[in-house]
Design a protein around this motif. Structure first.
Motif, short mmCIF file in Angstrom:
data_model
loop_
_atom_site.label_atom_id
_atom_site.label_comp_id
_atom_site.label_asym_id
_atom_site.label_seq_id
_atom_site.Cartn_x
_atom_site.Cartn_y
_atom_site.Cartn_z
N TYR A 266 42.42 -66.28 -2.22
CA TYR A 266 41.71 -67.52 -1.91
C TYR A 266 40.75 -67.85 -3.06
CZ TYR A 266 38.46 -70.65 0.55
OH TYR A 266 37.67 -71.71 0.92
N PRO A 267 40.82 -69.07 -3.61
CA PRO A 267 40.01 -69.38 -4.79
C PRO A 267 38.54 -69.67 -4.52
CG PRO A 267 41.43 -71.23 -4.24
CD PRO A 267 41.80 -70.12 -3.30
N GLY A 268 38.13 -69.68 -3.26
CA GLY A 268 36.73 -69.93 -2.96
C GLY A 268 36.50 -71.35 -2.47
N THR B 270 34.39 -74.24 -6.86
CA THR B 270 35.43 -74.68 -7.79
C THR B 270 35.13 -76.06 -8.38
OG1 THR B 270 36.74 -75.49 -5.90
CG2 THR B 270 37.20 -73.26 -6.69
N ASN B 271 34.48 -76.94 -7.60
CA ASN B 271 34.13 -78.25 -8.14
C ASN B 271 33.05 -78.14 -9.22
OD1 ASN B 271 35.96 -79.58 -6.55
ND2 ASN B 271 34.47 -80.25 -5.01
N ALA B 272 32.10 -77.22 -9.04
CA ALA B 272 31.06 -77.02 -10.06
C ALA B 272 31.68 -76.56 -11.37
CB ALA B 272 30.04 -76.00 -9.55
N ARG C 124 33.51 -79.59 -12.90
CA ARG C 124 32.57 -80.55 -13.51
C ARG C 124 32.01 -80.05 -14.84
NH1 ARG C 124 30.73 -81.03 -8.12
NH2 ARG C 124 28.97 -79.65 -8.62
N ALA C 125 31.93 -78.73 -14.99
CA ALA C 125 31.42 -78.17 -16.24
C ALA C 125 32.44 -78.22 -17.37
CB ALA C 125 30.98 -76.72 -16.01
N GLY C 126 33.68 -78.61 -17.02
CA GLY C 126 34.72 -78.67 -18.04
C GLY C 126 35.61 -77.44 -18.06
N GLU D 229 30.74 -65.75 -4.75
CA GLU D 229 31.85 -66.45 -5.39
C GLU D 229 31.55 -66.75 -6.85
OE1 GLU D 229 33.19 -69.88 -3.29
OE2 GLU D 229 33.56 -68.79 -1.43
N ASN D 230 30.32 -67.12 -7.15
CA ASN D 230 29.96 -67.38 -8.54
C ASN D 230 30.05 -66.11 -9.38
OD1 ASN D 230 29.48 -70.15 -8.27
ND2 ASN D 230 27.37 -69.83 -7.63
N ARG D 231 29.72 -64.97 -8.80
CA ARG D 231 29.83 -63.71 -9.54
C ARG D 231 31.30 -63.37 -9.82
NH1 ARG D 231 25.87 -62.29 -5.78
NH2 ARG D 231 27.21 -60.79 -4.68
N VAL D 232 32.18 -63.74 -8.88
CA VAL D 232 33.62 -63.54 -9.11
C VAL D 232 34.05 -64.33 -10.34
CG1 VAL D 232 35.91 -64.16 -8.24
CG2 VAL D 232 34.30 -62.99 -6.75
N TYR D 233 33.68 -65.60 -10.39
CA TYR D 233 34.13 -66.43 -11.50
C TYR D 233 33.44 -66.05 -12.81
CZ TYR D 233 37.23 -69.27 -8.72
OH TYR D 233 38.29 -69.69 -7.95
N CYS D 234 32.25 -65.53 -12.72
CA CYS D 234 31.61 -65.04 -13.93
C CYS D 234 32.40 -63.86 -14.50
CB CYS D 234 30.17 -64.64 -13.63
SG CYS D 234 29.18 -64.30 -15.10
#
Length: 214
Positions: free
Chosen positions: A115-117, A122-124, A127-129, A145-150
């Motif tokens: 699951y991608p969160g 995911t929208n943030a 938006r950051a590119g 979730e943010n720590r996952v993507y980091c």
């Protein structure tokens, strides 16, 4: 101390363990009913399995993952030469999060339809590119979730990962973005949606990928 986690285990004295984290509304029995344990047994792989029951309340409260670490993973580091972590859907996201928060506690990840969160996360990033340009604040890093993507910004090149999903999965776009952070050999797709028929095929692909010997 956290209440004892309920688990189903298939232990044959192997030197490798795979801990399976469930998706939402999923129990350890679902892994058995859909042939995950049987597929390992049929291949005579040197691999022990533990499927754990987490419960959405424990996941939401933040109690589930510390209990998994304390009750299962820390003891397993003593008992096994290799310890892998895997999961389906929400269990895949939780596996990524646990690995991000506890570097070195597992030796590999099996992510089936992770699951991608939430869209907030995911929208943030969108938006950051994109993930490479996204820079979370200190406050944002308090969110799992943010720590996952980091962590996904730069996964260790030599860290074994299997990530697979169905091409018609309703979350396929987000799963593709996760898969893209790993080498091509780690990425797998099969026809199908966010359902057991696709997950069963992906599990068989994982077991046949050579990470564990017969």
């Amino acid at each position: 101390m956290s209440p004892a986690l309920r688990t189903l285990r298939q232990l044959n004295g192997a030197d490798s363990l795979l801990l399976l984290l469930p998706g939402a509304y999923m129990t350890p029995e679902h892994f058995v009913e859909h042939g995950f344990f049987r597929a390992v047994e049929q291949r005579r792989l040197k691999l022990d399995l533990i499927a754990v029951d987490l419960g959405l309340d424990a996941v939401s409260s933040g109690d589930a993952i510390p209990a998994v670490v304390e009750q299962i993973l820390i003891p397993a580091r003593t008992d096994y030469r290799r310890v892998w972590l895997g999961g389906i859907s929400l269990g895949g996201l939780l596996s990524l999060g646990l690995n991000a928060d506890h570097p070195g506690i597992v030796d590999g990840l099996c992510l089936i339809a992770p699951y991608p969160g939430s869209r907030l996360t995911t929208n943030a990033i969108r938006r950051a590119g994109g993930l490479d340009l996204w820079q979370p604040t200190t406050e944002e890093m308090t969110d799992a979730e943010n720590r996952v993507y980091c962590w996904l910004k730069a996964p260790p090149a030599d860290f074994p990962v299997f990530v697979g999903y169905g091409t018609e999965d309703r979350f396929a776009a987000g799963m593709s973005a996760i898969a893209a952070r790993f080498p091509a050999a780690a990425r797998h797709t099969v026809p199908g949606g966010h359902d057991w028929p696709a997950w069963q095929i992906l599990w068989e692909h994982f077991l046949d990928s050579g990470h564990f010997t017969a």
